[in-house]
Design a protein around this motif. Structure first.
Motif, PDB file in Angstrom:
ATOM      1  N   VAL A   1      31.396  68.698 -31.483  1.00 33.19           N
ATOM      2  CA  VAL A   1      30.651  69.087 -32.599  1.00 33.19           C
ATOM      3  C   VAL A   1      31.530  69.623 -33.953  1.00 33.19           C
ATOM      4  O   VAL A   1      31.533  69.300 -35.080  1.00 33.19           O
ATOM      5  CB  VAL A   1      29.642  70.204 -32.406  1.00 33.19           C
ATOM      6  N   LEU A   2      32.403  70.640 -33.489  1.00 33.33           N
ATOM      7  CA  LEU A   2      33.097  71.206 -34.318  1.00 33.33           C
ATOM      8  C   LEU A   2      34.565  70.228 -34.929  1.00 33.33           C
ATOM      9  O   LEU A   2      34.810  70.320 -35.935  1.00 33.33           O
ATOM     10  CB  LEU A   2      33.907  72.362 -33.838  1.00 33.33           C
ATOM     11  N   GLY A   3      34.721  69.149 -34.118  1.00 33.48           N
ATOM     12  CA  GLY A   3      35.792  68.279 -34.863  1.00 33.48           C
ATOM     13  C   GLY A   3      34.847  67.452 -35.784  1.00 33.48           C
ATOM     14  O   GLY A   3      35.748  67.028 -36.615  1.00 33.48           O
ATOM     15  N   LEU A   4      33.753  67.294 -35.407  1.00 29.13           N
ATOM     16  CA  LEU A   4      33.109  66.405 -36.840  1.00 29.13           C
ATOM     17  C   LEU A   4      32.741  67.504 -38.118  1.00 29.13           C
ATOM     18  O   LEU A   4      32.920  67.057 -38.957  1.00 29.13           O
ATOM     19  CB  LEU A   4      31.703  66.056 -36.228  1.00 29.13           C
ATOM     20  N   LEU A   5      32.479  68.568 -37.554  1.00 29.62           N
ATOM     21  CA  LEU A   5      32.420  69.510 -38.826  1.00 29.62           C
ATOM     22  C   LEU A   5      33.935  69.684 -39.374  1.00 29.62           C
ATOM     23  O   LEU A   5      33.870  69.647 -40.618  1.00 29.62           O
ATOM     24  CB  LEU A   5      31.887  70.892 -38.281  1.00 29.62           C
ATOM     25  N   LEU A   6      34.972  69.620 -38.795  1.00 27.95           N
ATOM     26  CA  LEU A   6      36.289  70.073 -39.178  1.00 27.95           C
ATOM     27  C   LEU A   6      36.587  68.763 -40.269  1.00 27.95           C
ATOM     28  O   LEU A   6      37.038  68.946 -41.200  1.00 27.95           O
ATOM     29  CB  LEU A   6      37.181  70.292 -38.284  1.00 27.95           C
ATOM     30  N   ILE A   7      36.351  67.444 -39.720  1.00 33.15           N
ATOM     31  CA  ILE A   7      36.702  66.386 -40.463  1.00 33.15           C
ATOM     32  C   ILE A   7      35.785  66.095 -41.714  1.00 33.15           C
ATOM     33  O   ILE A   7      36.280  65.832 -42.735  1.00 33.15           O
ATOM     34  CB  ILE A   7      36.470  65.135 -39.426  1.00 33.15           C
TER      35      ILE A   7
ATOM     36  N   GLU B   1      41.009  64.519 -11.450  1.00 33.89           N
ATOM     37  CA  GLU B   1      41.261  65.160 -12.962  1.00 33.89           C
ATOM     38  C   GLU B   1      41.021  64.107 -13.813  1.00 33.89           C
ATOM     39  O   GLU B   1      40.470  64.535 -15.016  1.00 33.89           O
ATOM     40  CB  GLU B   1      42.429  65.694 -12.898  1.00 33.89           C
ATOM     41  N   THR B   2      41.101  62.888 -13.624  1.00 28.80           N
ATOM     42  CA  THR B   2      41.116  61.989 -14.727  1.00 28.80           C
ATOM     43  C   THR B   2      39.752  61.809 -14.972  1.00 28.80           C
ATOM     44  O   THR B   2      39.177  61.579 -16.212  1.00 28.80           O
ATOM     45  CB  THR B   2      41.557  60.395 -14.331  1.00 28.80           C
ATOM     46  N   LEU B   3      38.806  61.486 -13.999  1.00 29.52           N
ATOM     47  CA  LEU B   3      37.420  61.575 -14.033  1.00 29.52           C
ATOM     48  C   LEU B   3      36.749  62.481 -14.734  1.00 29.52           C
ATOM     49  O   LEU B   3      36.046  62.609 -15.777  1.00 29.52           O
ATOM     50  CB  LEU B   3      36.565  61.274 -12.704  1.00 29.52           C
ATOM     51  N   ILE B   4      37.281  63.921 -14.537  1.00 31.21           N
ATOM     52  CA  ILE B   4      36.639  65.163 -15.428  1.00 31.21           C
ATOM     53  C   ILE B   4      37.019  65.036 -16.856  1.00 31.21           C
ATOM     54  O   ILE B   4      36.331  65.392 -17.554  1.00 31.21           O
ATOM     55  CB  ILE B   4      37.099  66.413 -14.444  1.00 31.21           C
ATOM     56  N   SER B   5      38.229  64.468 -16.808  1.00 35.14           N
ATOM     57  CA  SER B   5      38.775  64.334 -18.163  1.00 35.14           C
ATOM     58  C   SER B   5      37.806  63.368 -18.955  1.00 35.14           C
ATOM     59  O   SER B   5      37.557  63.464 -20.166  1.00 35.14           O
ATOM     60  CB  SER B   5      40.409  64.174 -18.334  1.00 35.14           C
ATOM     61  N   LEU B   6      37.492  62.231 -18.458  1.00 34.99           N
ATOM     62  CA  LEU B   6      36.659  61.275 -18.994  1.00 34.99           C
ATOM     63  C   LEU B   6      35.399  61.772 -19.249  1.00 34.99           C
ATOM     64  O   LEU B   6      34.541  61.332 -20.417  1.00 34.99           O
ATOM     65  CB  LEU B   6      36.574  59.801 -18.359  1.00 34.99           C
ATOM     66  N   ILE B   7      35.014  62.717 -18.529  1.00 33.38           N
ATOM     67  CA  ILE B   7      33.440  63.085 -18.709  1.00 33.38           C
ATOM     68  C   ILE B   7      33.461  63.934 -19.838  1.00 33.38           C
ATOM     69  O   ILE B   7      32.801  64.265 -20.640  1.00 33.38           O
ATOM     70  CB  ILE B   7      33.028  63.779 -17.373  1.00 33.38           C
ATOM     71  N   SER B   8      34.808  64.934 -20.109  1.00 30.39           N
ATOM     72  CA  SER B   8      34.714  65.741 -21.067  1.00 30.39           C
ATOM     73  C   SER B   8      34.812  64.976 -22.190  1.00 30.39           C
ATOM     74  O   SER B   8      34.202  65.260 -23.233  1.00 30.39           O
ATOM     75  CB  SER B   8      36.242  66.404 -20.808  1.00 30.39           C
ATOM     76  N   ILE B   9      35.521  63.951 -22.401  1.00 29.82           N
ATOM     77  CA  ILE B   9      35.650  63.260 -23.666  1.00 29.82           C
ATOM     78  C   ILE B   9      34.466  62.797 -23.929  1.00 29.82           C
ATOM     79  O   ILE B   9      34.012  62.474 -25.024  1.00 29.82           O
ATOM     80  CB  ILE B   9      36.602  61.976 -23.537  1.00 29.82           C
TER      81      ILE B   9
ATOM     82  N   SER C   1      35.726  61.048 -34.138  1.00 30.53           N
ATOM     83  CA  SER C   1      35.866  62.536 -34.298  1.00 30.53           C
ATOM     84  C   SER C   1      35.394  63.176 -32.948  1.00 30.53           C
ATOM     85  O   SER C   1      36.060  64.394 -32.697  1.00 30.53           O
ATOM     86  CB  SER C   1      34.998  62.966 -35.531  1.00 30.53           C
ATOM     87  N   GLY C   2      34.552  62.809 -32.226  1.00 24.98           N
ATOM     88  CA  GLY C   2      33.920  63.448 -30.951  1.00 24.98           C
ATOM     89  C   GLY C   2      35.278  63.565 -29.714  1.00 24.98           C
ATOM     90  O   GLY C   2      35.383  64.491 -29.234  1.00 24.98           O
ATOM     91  N   VAL C   3      35.990  62.159 -29.990  1.00 20.07           N
ATOM     92  CA  VAL C   3      37.131  61.942 -28.973  1.00 20.07           C
ATOM     93  C   VAL C   3      38.267  63.361 -29.193  1.00 20.07           C
ATOM     94  O   VAL C   3      38.570  63.932 -28.456  1.00 20.07           O
ATOM     95  CB  VAL C   3      37.675  60.707 -28.939  1.00 20.07           C
ATOM     96  N   PHE C   4      38.668  63.149 -30.523  1.00 18.87           N
ATOM     97  CA  PHE C   4      39.779  64.055 -30.893  1.00 18.87           C
ATOM     98  C   PHE C   4      39.352  65.543 -30.900  1.00 18.87           C
ATOM     99  O   PHE C   4      40.013  66.274 -30.467  1.00 18.87           O
ATOM    100  CB  PHE C   4      40.272  63.622 -32.210  1.00 18.87           C
TER     101      PHE C   4
END
Length: 102
Positions: free
Chosen positions: A83-89, A3-11, A38-41
């Motif tokens: 992408v949407l995080g960057l747009l929101l910021i 699960e941790t590796l999948i989360s890191l890939i997602s980030i 912004s991509g991370v968050f």
């Protein structure tokens, strides 16, 4: 995959999405560091928010099995979350600068 590796890939995919969005559309860019943050968050928010629908890393590796279709869905949501995080910021930045100019 855990699960941790999948989360890191997602980030990582969220970071790539935000950087590509900033590179493609210069007016939405905050530079490499700003786009990365912004991509991370954005990625984390979208996976936590929409992952409850059944494609979070926990569901991908449930019962010691690996569900590829859920992983692909997770990757797509992470990418667009960045992408949407960057747009929101950028929208928040625009509104704050607009009020400061008045």
């Amino acid at each position: 995959m855990t699960e941790t590796l999948i989360s890191l890939i997602s980030i990582l995919l969220g970071i790539i999405g935000a950087i590509l969005m900033g590179f493609t559309f210069k007016k939405y860019s905050f530079g490499l560091v700003g786009n990365t943050i912004s991509g991370v968050f954005g990625s984390i928010f979208f996976i936590k928010f929409f992952g409850r629908l059944g494609f979070s890393p926990t569901f991908i590796v449930e019962n010691s099995t690996f569900n590829v279709s859920l992983l692909i869905l997770n990757c797509i949501v992470s990418f667009f979350g960045g992408v949407l995080g960057l747009l929101l910021i950028k929208i928040i930045d625009f509104k704050m600068n607009k009020k400061a100019a008045n």
